[in-house]
Write a protein that holds these residues in place. Structure first.
Motif, short mmCIF file in Angstrom:
data_model
loop_
_atom_site.label_atom_id
_atom_site.label_comp_id
_atom_site.label_asym_id
_atom_site.label_seq_id
_atom_site.Cartn_x
_atom_site.Cartn_y
_atom_site.Cartn_z
N PHE A 53 37.29 -3.52 -12.82
CA PHE A 53 36.66 -2.74 -11.76
C PHE A 53 35.16 -2.85 -11.87
CE2 PHE A 53 40.80 -0.87 -12.49
CZ PHE A 53 41.31 -0.85 -11.19
N CYS A 54 34.52 -2.96 -10.72
CA CYS A 54 33.06 -3.06 -10.68
C CYS A 54 32.46 -1.76 -11.18
CB CYS A 54 32.62 -3.35 -9.25
SG CYS A 54 30.86 -3.16 -9.01
N ARG A 55 31.44 -1.85 -12.02
CA ARG A 55 30.77 -0.67 -12.56
C ARG A 55 29.87 0.00 -11.53
NH1 ARG A 55 31.86 2.17 -17.21
NH2 ARG A 55 32.38 0.79 -18.92
N GLY A 56 29.66 -0.69 -10.42
CA GLY A 56 28.82 -0.10 -9.38
C GLY A 56 29.66 0.67 -8.38
N CYS A 57 30.52 -0.05 -7.66
CA CYS A 57 31.29 0.58 -6.57
C CYS A 57 32.69 0.98 -7.00
CB CYS A 57 31.35 -0.38 -5.39
SG CYS A 57 32.22 -1.90 -5.77
N GLU A 58 33.10 0.58 -8.21
CA GLU A 58 34.41 0.91 -8.77
C GLU A 58 35.58 0.27 -8.00
OE1 GLU A 58 34.61 5.13 -9.44
OE2 GLU A 58 33.00 5.05 -10.91
N PHE A 62 29.66 -6.32 -12.48
CA PHE A 62 29.45 -5.85 -11.12
C PHE A 62 30.05 -6.86 -10.13
CE2 PHE A 62 25.57 -4.27 -13.39
CZ PHE A 62 25.94 -2.93 -13.40
N CYS A 63 30.50 -6.37 -9.00
CA CYS A 63 30.97 -7.29 -7.97
C CYS A 63 29.74 -7.98 -7.36
CB CYS A 63 31.75 -6.54 -6.90
SG CYS A 63 30.74 -5.44 -5.90
N ALA A 64 29.97 -8.99 -6.57
CA ALA A 64 28.86 -9.76 -6.01
C ALA A 64 27.91 -8.89 -5.20
CB ALA A 64 29.40 -10.90 -5.16
N THR A 65 28.48 -7.93 -4.46
CA THR A 65 27.64 -7.06 -3.61
C THR A 65 26.76 -6.16 -4.48
OG1 THR A 65 29.48 -7.05 -2.08
CG2 THR A 65 27.72 -5.47 -1.65
N CYS A 66 27.35 -5.50 -5.47
CA CYS A 66 26.57 -4.60 -6.33
C CYS A 66 25.55 -5.37 -7.16
CB CYS A 66 27.51 -3.80 -7.24
SG CYS A 66 28.45 -2.57 -6.32
N ASP A 67 25.96 -6.58 -7.58
CA ASP A 67 25.05 -7.40 -8.39
C ASP A 67 23.76 -7.69 -7.64
OD1 ASP A 67 25.07 -8.75 -11.04
OD2 ASP A 67 24.55 -10.48 -9.78
ZN LIG Z 1 30.64 -3.30 -6.71
#
Ligand SMILES: [Zn+2]
Length: 224
Positions: free
Chosen positions: A19-24, A33-38
């Motif tokens: 799971f992305c640490r930004g958007c979960e 992080f996923c590409a968007t959050c990164d």
């Molecule tokens: Zn994310």
């Protein structure tokens, strides 16, 4: 292989939660992080803090203390140790390689009382994770002499005063076995840098041992 054994094997292969640490949201492989959050992770240039006469300490970071990096720093309040290892990965990939050309990694200490309530020191966990990757030894040579008020709750001027004389050589090194730091390159590690007053205080303590160089690396740095 039973279904359960097969599932267990699959789970073991995943070093980080998927799971992305930004958007979960779900995030493939072992990405933090996923590409968007990164894309939101803001890279910062290093800042330089004065440690007094003839010494300046550069401070590098994985990025700004903001979304999404902030999520990894505040994970310590939830007892999340994995976040420290993820921070280490980010720091290594985002700080210039020469930062890790050093002899010792020294974590910024936490007062034992706060350690007792939280159960770990994120700076120390980050230092250990960096050490595992870089093979540079961790030296817990500095201790926090007194418990200081939470830096985040103080104004910049008060912060400077709050950490003044708060650090000293750890008792076990005062009793002997102090490694030779003269001429060595020391990398100071903290999870978060706000005004820099804590790093400066610890840096000044280390400077007394006449190292050749003191630099610092932090998980995130607050930008005002
Ligand atoms: Zn994310």
């Amino acid at each position: 292989m039973s279904m359960l054994a097969s599932l267990f094997k699959t789970l073991l292969k995943i070093p980080y939660p998927a799971f992305c640490r930004g958007c979960e949201l779900y995030c493939p492989d072992d990405a933090i992080f996923c590409a968007t959050c990164d894309q939101h992770l803001r890279a910062l240039v290093s800042v330089h803090l004065s440690l007094g006469k003839n010494m300046v300490m550069p401070v590098y970071s994985a990025g700004a203390y903001d979304f999404p990096l902030k999520n990894l720093i505040t994970a310590k309040f939830r007892g999340d140790l994995l976040a420290s290892r993820q921070l280490a990965k980010l720091v290594i990939s985002r700080a210039p390689a020469h930062v890790f050309e050093c002899d010792y990694i020294v974590p910024v200490p936490l007062h034992w009382m706060r350690y007792a309530t939280r159960g770990f020191n994120q700076a120390h966990e980050l230092a250990k994770a960096l050490s595992r990757i870089t093979k540079i030894p961790v030296l817990t040579v500095i201790a926090r002499r007194r418990s200081t008020a939470f830096q985040s709750k103080l104004s910049a001027a008060l912060r400077q005063n709050n950490v003044k004389d708060a650090f000293g050589v750890a008792w076990r090194y005062q009793l002997g076995g102090m490694p030779q730091l003269e001429g060595k390159r020391i990398l100071l590690v903290d999870d978060l840098c706000t005004t820099g007053s804590t790093l400066m205080s610890v840096g000044k303590e280390l400077k007394k041992f006449k190292p050749a160089q003191i630099s610092a690396v932090v998980g995130a740095r607050a930008v005002y």
